[in-house]
Design an enzyme around this catalytic site. Structure first.
Site, PDB file in Angstrom:
ATOM      1  N   TYR A   1       0.857  -1.187   0.000  1.00 51.21           N
ATOM      2  CA  TYR A   1       0.000   0.000   0.000  1.00 51.21           C
ATOM      3  C   TYR A   1       0.890   1.232   0.000  1.00 51.21           C
ATOM      4  O   TYR A   1       1.852   1.310   0.759  1.00 51.21           O
ATOM      5  CB  TYR A   1      -0.891   0.007   1.255  1.00 51.21           C
ATOM      6  CG  TYR A   1      -1.765   1.232   1.391  1.00 51.21           C
ATOM      7  CD1 TYR A   1      -2.818   1.455   0.512  1.00 51.21           C
ATOM      8  CD2 TYR A   1      -1.537   2.164   2.399  1.00 51.21           C
ATOM      9  CE1 TYR A   1      -3.631   2.578   0.636  1.00 51.21           C
ATOM     10  CE2 TYR A   1      -2.354   3.287   2.535  1.00 51.21           C
ATOM     11  CZ  TYR A   1      -3.394   3.488   1.649  1.00 51.21           C
ATOM     12  OH  TYR A   1      -4.202   4.603   1.784  1.00 51.21           O
TER      13      TYR A   1
ATOM     14  N   ASP B   1       9.395   2.758  -0.253  1.00 54.69           N
ATOM     15  CA  ASP B   1       8.368   3.456   0.520  1.00 54.69           C
ATOM     16  C   ASP B   1       8.536   3.081   1.986  1.00 54.69           C
ATOM     17  O   ASP B   1       8.150   2.008   2.428  1.00 54.69           O
ATOM     18  CB  ASP B   1       6.977   3.059  -0.002  1.00 54.69           C
ATOM     19  CG  ASP B   1       5.857   3.766   0.764  1.00 54.69           C
ATOM     20  OD1 ASP B   1       6.165   4.547   1.694  1.00 54.69           O
ATOM     21  OD2 ASP B   1       4.680   3.526   0.438  1.00 54.69           O
TER      22      ASP B   1
ATOM     23  N   LYS C   1       4.383   9.233   8.765  1.00 53.64           N
ATOM     24  CA  LYS C   1       4.187   8.714  10.111  1.00 53.64           C
ATOM     25  C   LYS C   1       5.193   9.258  11.135  1.00 53.64           C
ATOM     26  O   LYS C   1       5.032  10.391  11.563  1.00 53.64           O
ATOM     27  CB  LYS C   1       4.110   7.191  10.034  1.00 53.64           C
ATOM     28  CG  LYS C   1       2.909   6.805   9.134  1.00 53.64           C
ATOM     29  CD  LYS C   1       2.518   5.380   9.051  1.00 53.64           C
ATOM     30  CE  LYS C   1       1.190   5.254   8.298  1.00 53.64           C
ATOM     31  NZ  LYS C   1       1.175   4.476   7.092  1.00 53.64           N
TER      32      LYS C   1
END
Ligand code: PLP
Length: 427
Positions: free
Chosen positions: A141, A236, A264
């Protein structure tokens, strides 16, 4: 107001009652509790019930809720102004902190979400490579931008099908799906699409199909294929960055990406994300280059201040990740032994402060393996744990997080709860 009443009210005004789908507990068939506040490792719902929090806002809160240093930085920054839409010292400070840590990151640009980071990274990678083809991996994702919303197709070499309504086929026609940890699936795409593939994006430690780390040999071979065929490699690390270790996934494989994305943890709980990489690629960005990318709140001073303190605390606490990893292992070992005693098979993994547990007796190397897990049993376990005050991600295909304020006693509390939960769900 009860959790139930509040959620029902939310559903009247917000689609599904949530602003991000996984929060709705859809995949475990339950209903979310409504959070009032958090402190350290714990959160409290509006009914006053206390939970040990293994979600930690889905990763950002490595220092737990209301860390005093981060909170003070945010308050002080907010007092000077919430946003200027102009350069500030804070953004250069945070940029420098990250660039100096990674030899493959010469320059970095801040955005407000991981979605923006990967979307922009792909745009600059395409602008640099001058090739539109993009390889992504099943089960990875990278946020919700159109070209990336593709899940498992039937074959690795076929064109992807959008896995969301509202995504035109035209937009995903340049996205090719490969199988995680399967280098031949990547090689086949490169070979069959000569001179078309300009970008490969991957989670080096997949955290969005449950926790599924990439094999070191696989990532090394992936790097070699990108070099051979002239594609930009994007790692990522929106989740794994400053989570798997202070250098993200890097110590686990040593592969240097052309572009790395962060999110994050780098915002310390505020809205910040970033993409950074080699000078010659990053200089393709506007205003120096031709690739357009922008954001009203990008590099927001309040978010930057939170990030500076979070990364500063990471830099100054050399034992941090050892401590977090020990706690993660204590938890997964405890879960595993409790499960085994109840006759439930569990596959677990740990990377620094990240942990995963699949309800399966097989190793999980890719998305298909992950999908073989017993999600019904997972749902029962999740509900039982929530009732006992342990807040775990409401899906088999998510990663759990340890935070710095957690103690061995907290972990042992969760393991005792798991022991009871496994017994109950097998009864
Ligand atoms: C969370 C996540 C994203 C998306 O970040 P948002 O801030 O939710 O848009 C992208 N990539 C990975 C690996 C993630 O874990």
């Amino acid at each position: 107001m009860t959790n139930k009443q509040a959620f029902s009210e939310a559903k009247n005004f917000i689609p599904g009652g949530v602003n991000s789908p996984v929060r709705a507990f859809g995949s475990v068939g339950g209903e979310p509790v409504i959070i009032d506040s958090g402190k350290g490792a714990y959160i409290y719902d509006i009914e006053g019930k206390k939970y040990l929090d293994f979600i930690q806002s889905w990763g950002p809160l490595i220092f737990g809720h209301c860390d005093e240093d981060i909170q003070n930085a945010v308050i002080n920054a907010a007092k000077k102004g919430l946003s200027f839409g102009a350069p500030t010292l804070a953004e250069t400070t945070l940029a420098k902190m990250i660039c100096e840590k990674f030899e493959n990151i010469d320059k970095i640009r801040f955005v407000s979400s991981g979605t923006e980071a990967t979307m922009s990274a792909i745009r600059v990678a395409r602008g640099y490579s001058k090739k539109d083809g993009l390889i992504k991996f099943e089960g990875c994702y990278h946020g919700h931008s159109d070209a990336l919303l593709i899940k498992a197709g039937s074959g690795a070499t076929t064109y992807g099908n959008a896995s969301s309504g509202g995504v035109p086929q035209e937009v995903v026609k340049n996205t090719y799906l490969a199988i995680y940890n399967d280098i031949s699936s990547v090689e086949a795409i490169f070979e069959n699409n000569k001179d078309k593939i300009g970008v490969v994006i991957i989670e080096p430690i997949a955290g969005n199909m449950g926790l599924v780390p990439a094999d070191k040999e696989f990532l090394i071979a992936l790097r070699a294929l990108c070099d051979k065929f002239g594609a930009v490699l994007i790692l990522d690390e929106v989740m794994s960055g400053f989570r798997a270790s202070e250098f993200g996934s890097l110590p686990y494989h040593g592969v240097l990406a052309d572009i790395v994305t962060f999110g994050k943890v780098i915002g310390g709980g505020m809205n910040a994300a970033a993409f950074g990489g080699k000078r010659e690629i990053m200089d393709c960005l506007s205003p120096d280059g031709t690739v357009y990318q922008a954001g009203t709140l990008s590099g927001n001073p309040v978010a930057m201040s939170a990030g500076i303190i979070a990364l500063g605390k990471i830099n100054s606490n050399k034992n941090l990740y050892d401590k977090l990893e020990n706690l993660a292992r204590r938890l997964t070992d405890g879960f595993k032994s409790a499960a085994n005693d109840a006759g439930v098979a569990l596959h677990t993994d740990v990377r620094g402060s990240m942990f995963g547990y699949f309800f399966t007796d097989k190793a999980v190397k890719n998305y298909d393996d992950a999908l073989k897990s017993d999600v019904k049993l997972f749902a029962k376990f999740h509900a039982a744990m929530l009732a006992k005050g342990v807040y775990l991600a409401p899906s088999q295909f998510e990663t759990g997080f340890i935070c710095e304020p957690m103690s061995e006693a907290d972990i042992d509390f969760a393991v005792r709860a798991a022991r009871e939960a496994f017994r109950e769900i097998k009864a």
